[in-house]
Design an enzyme around this catalytic site. Structure first.
Site, PDB file in Angstrom:
ATOM      1  CD  GLU A 216      -2.611  -1.816   1.019  1.00 17.64           C
ATOM      2  OE1 GLU A 216      -3.220  -1.008   0.286  1.00 17.64           O
ATOM      3  OE2 GLU A 216      -2.951  -2.999   1.164  1.00 17.64           O
ATOM      4  CB  CYS A 250      -1.908   6.817   1.491  1.00 16.07           C
ATOM      5  SG  CYS A 250      -3.384   6.034   2.158  1.00 16.07           S
TER       6      CYS A 250
HETATM    7  P1  NAD Z   1       8.474   4.776   4.592  1.00 19.24           P
HETATM    8  O1  NAD Z   1       8.354   4.026   3.317  1.00 19.24           O
HETATM    9  O2  NAD Z   1       9.667   5.608   4.816  1.00 19.24           O
HETATM   10  O3  NAD Z   1       8.421   3.759   5.830  1.00 19.24           O
HETATM   11  C1  NAD Z   1       7.341   2.882   6.054  1.00 19.24           C
HETATM   12  C2  NAD Z   1       7.807   1.738   6.938  1.00 19.24           C
HETATM   13  O4  NAD Z   1       8.749   0.942   6.217  1.00 19.24           O
HETATM   14  C3  NAD Z   1       8.526   2.161   8.206  1.00 19.24           C
HETATM   15  O5  NAD Z   1       8.167   1.284   9.251  1.00 19.24           O
HETATM   16  C4  NAD Z   1       9.997   1.998   7.850  1.00 19.24           C
HETATM   17  O6  NAD Z   1      10.819   1.787   8.962  1.00 19.24           O
HETATM   18  C5  NAD Z   1       9.944   0.762   6.951  1.00 19.24           C
HETATM   19  N1  NAD Z   1      11.008   0.649   5.954  1.00 19.24           N
HETATM   20  C6  NAD Z   1      11.644   1.641   5.280  1.00 19.24           C
HETATM   21  N2  NAD Z   1      12.532   1.110   4.398  1.00 19.24           N
HETATM   22  C7  NAD Z   1      12.428  -0.235   4.494  1.00 19.24           C
HETATM   23  C8  NAD Z   1      13.071  -1.326   3.850  1.00 19.24           C
HETATM   24  N3  NAD Z   1      14.005  -1.143   2.914  1.00 19.24           N
HETATM   25  N4  NAD Z   1      12.725  -2.587   4.206  1.00 19.24           N
HETATM   26  C9  NAD Z   1      11.770  -2.807   5.132  1.00 19.24           C
HETATM   27  N5  NAD Z   1      11.143  -1.823   5.799  1.00 19.24           N
HETATM   28  C10 NAD Z   1      11.457  -0.536   5.480  1.00 19.24           C
HETATM   29  O7  NAD Z   1       7.126   5.617   4.719  1.00 19.24           O
HETATM   30  P2  NAD Z   1       6.729   6.688   5.825  1.00 19.24           P
HETATM   31  O8  NAD Z   1       7.501   7.928   5.586  1.00 19.24           O
HETATM   32  O9  NAD Z   1       6.745   6.063   7.176  1.00 19.24           O
HETATM   33  O10 NAD Z   1       5.170   6.915   5.441  1.00 19.24           O
HETATM   34  C11 NAD Z   1       4.746   7.777   4.448  1.00 19.24           C
HETATM   35  C12 NAD Z   1       4.435   7.040   3.161  1.00 19.24           C
HETATM   36  O11 NAD Z   1       3.497   5.997   3.395  1.00 19.24           O
HETATM   37  C13 NAD Z   1       3.798   7.951   2.123  1.00 19.24           C
HETATM   38  O12 NAD Z   1       4.385   7.726   0.868  1.00 19.24           O
HETATM   39  C14 NAD Z   1       2.332   7.483   2.098  1.00 19.24           C
HETATM   40  O13 NAD Z   1       1.663   7.738   0.884  1.00 19.24           O
HETATM   41  C15 NAD Z   1       2.480   6.033   2.387  1.00 19.24           C
HETATM   42  N6  NAD Z   1       1.220   5.462   2.904  1.00 19.24           N
HETATM   43  C16 NAD Z   1       0.451   4.676   2.094  1.00 19.24           C
HETATM   44  C17 NAD Z   1      -0.769   4.171   2.562  1.00 19.24           C
HETATM   45  C18 NAD Z   1      -1.661   3.301   1.684  1.00 19.24           C
HETATM   46  O14 NAD Z   1      -2.572   2.677   2.204  1.00 19.24           O
HETATM   47  N7  NAD Z   1      -1.462   3.268   0.383  1.00 19.24           N
HETATM   48  C19 NAD Z   1      -1.196   4.481   3.854  1.00 19.24           C
HETATM   49  C20 NAD Z   1      -0.389   5.305   4.634  1.00 19.24           C
HETATM   50  C21 NAD Z   1       0.818   5.792   4.156  1.00 19.24           C
END
Ligand code: NAD
Length: 482
Positions: A216, A250
């Site tokens: 997502e 999101c």
């Molecule tokens: P992010 O991608 O930086 O991190 C999300 C999670 O992934 C965190 O727990 C982080 O520690 C982990 N992570 C980061 N790199 C990783 C890797 N290489 N391997 C495994 N885990 C890893 O996102 P964020 O800044 O926390 O959140 C914002 C983003 O989330 C925005 O782009 C938003 O659109 C998206 N989002 C999407 C939805 C949806 O349902 N489509 C919902 C909420 C947020």
């Protein structure tokens, strides 16, 4: 606010092993037995709402109403799957290979341990809502919340345990990207919610182990406002769609395509409403918008606005940091004079910034809405609902909403997810629980020798082959056994 231990690789392995052990008993329970615990969880989160809202708000700086949205969406997800989960998980019968003498069904088995990696923007909701169908389907869950917001997920998990769940069935491990990457090395399914960049890395890591996953990811969600739309309602819809959760959603609206004839009037109403929003932090209900998650994120959002202005954009309202309120407050911002080549039109801002674009026609609005690498959600406002639905169908997104903006998230029976770089897979509805299962097909024959293979074994010469072909011709014409 508190301390959590950063998990080492050994901690993560131990946590997943304990979860796997506990899952062996859990998967043998009936849906009703599992539902009893989750039903208590539903009621408990409503009872403990003040503690939950305080935790979410303290961790994120968001407005109380935005924290409340998390609480009621978790309750809604629980309510939906408690009521409909058993039906979705029920074995499904299929048309068999040979009617009457054979039969076929699919049964749905849990994966084992489901890993959930979650972002900071809805730490309580995203920390636990996707875990509920996973648990009801017979899995254990291992949650890795964002390192910016670990406490809401811990609280949610502790409330599950207080509701009667074996503590090993829902484990929480802490850390950043490394902890997430380590978790993927051990779980049987990975549900990732976060940015597209990290999501791509997660997909690669899951591919290396050939484990199923759902992603997502981010969005650059368009809204289309056509002649005949009720402008005050559309302006109110935009304010909710763009500035709820300080724009850190999101499915937030970030691009608005407005038919030229109504552009000026619509812009005027949106600016007026935006200027009236109350910005600040308070754990009462009087603020419309809270803080952004962190100072670096506020810097990122403001630098986007500054770059757009350097490239010729005009700030109609907002656009400033409010250090008088706290380090990470950014005013709700409306931009005009933006063109499609600017970064502000193409990259996800994930903050309270929205751009208005005048368009000549619905076709132009659709074409420009689709000119994006993202495809999460869209919103359409037009004179008649029917016309708006026709426009909605032409948009390349996983969901589109008519006469509202964020409605998809609370439509629990409706699959929700992204296309293009916005994700793979769907949450909510039947998809949202069956993704946590492996489908096993069971086909059976009433007696040995009655099946298709034995039938084929009897074809030993041209005459019996021809008879078989004649039977096939007839078969297509018999509607009741086709
Ligand atoms: P992010 O991608 O930086 O991190 C999300 C999670 O992934 C965190 O727990 C982080 O520690 C982990 N992570 C980061 N790199 C990783 C890797 N290489 N391997 C495994 N885990 C890893 O996102 P964020 O800044 O926390 O959140 C914002 C983003 O989330 C925005 O782009 C938003 O659109 C998206 N989002 C999407 C939805 C949806 O349902 N489509 C919902 C909420 C947020």
């Amino acid at each position: 606010m508190g301390h959590v231990p950063v998990a080492t690789a050994g901690d993560i392995l131990d946590a997943v092993s304990q979860a796997r052990e506990a899952q062996h008993c859990w998967k043998r329970l009936s849906f009703v037995q599992r539902a009893q615990i989750l039903g208590r969880f539903h009621d408990l989160i409503l009872d403990r709402r003040e503690q939950i809202l305080d935790t979410i708000q303290s961790e994120t700086g968001k407005a109380r109403r935005d924290a409340f949205a998390e609480l009621i969406t978790v309750a809604g997800t629980a309510r939906y799957y408690l009521a409909h989960g058993a039906q979705h998980l029920r074995a499904k019968r299929h048309r068999p290979a040979v009617p009457i003498i054979t039969s076929a069904e699919t049964v749905y088995k849990p994966h084992g341990v489901v890993g959930l990696i979650t972002p900071w923007n809805y730490p309580f909701l995203l920390g636990i809502a996707d875990a509920l169908p996973a648990l009801l389907a017979g899995n254990a869950v291992a949650i890795k919340p964002s390192d910016l917001t670990p406490l809401s997920a811990v609280l949610a998990r502790n409330l599950l345990v207080e509701s009667g769940l074996d503590p090993n069935l829902a484990v929480v491990v802490h850390g950043g990207a490394e902890a997430g990457a380590e978790l993927i090395r051990h779980v049987d399914y990975i549900g990732f919610t976060g940015g597209t960049e990290a999501g791509t890395k997660v997909a690669v890591a899951a591919a290396e182990r050939l484990i199923p996953l759902s992603l997502e990811l981010g969005g650059k969600n368009p809204m289309i406002v056509l002649q005949g739309a009720r402008l005050t309602e559309a302006a109110t819809g935009l304010i909710a769609g763009a500035f709820s959760n300080s724009g850190q959603t999101c499915i937030s609206v970030e691009r608005v395509y407005v038919e030229e004839s109504i552009y000026e009037e619509f812009a005027r109403r949106v600016v007026e409403k935006t200027a009236g929003l109350k910005l600040g932090w308070s754990n009462s209900w009087d603020m419309d918008m809270g803080s952004l998650i962190s100072r670096p994120h506020a810097d990122r959002v403001l630098s986007r606005v500054e770059r757009a202005v350097d490239e010729g954009a005009r700030v109609l309202v907002g656009g400033k940091r409010r250090t008088d309120l706290g380090p990470s407050f950014v005013e709700p911002t409306i931009l005009a004079n933006v063109n499609d080549a600017m970064a502000i039109s193409r990259e996800e801002t994930f903050g309270p910034v929205v751009a208005l674009y005048p368009v000549h026609s619905a076709d132009e609005a659709v074409a420009r809405a689709n000119d994006s690498e993202f495809g999460l959600n869209a919103s359409v406002w037009a004179g008649g609902e029917r016309r708006a639905r026709e426009v909605a169908r032409q948009i390349e997104t996983g969901s589109a909403v008519v006469n509202a903006t964020l409605l998809i998230y609370n439509s629990f029976d409706v699959p929700m997810g992204g296309v293009k770089h916005s994700g793979i897979g769907r949450r909510h509805g039947e998809h949202g629980i069956l993704r946590y299962t492996q489908a096993q097909s069971i086909v059976s024959s009433i007696a040995s020798g009655a099946g298709y293979d034995s039938l084929l074994a009897r074809i030993k010469n041209q005459r019996t082959a021809n008879a078989f072909v004649a039977a096939l011709r007839m078969w297509r014409r018999l509607p009741w056994i086709r």
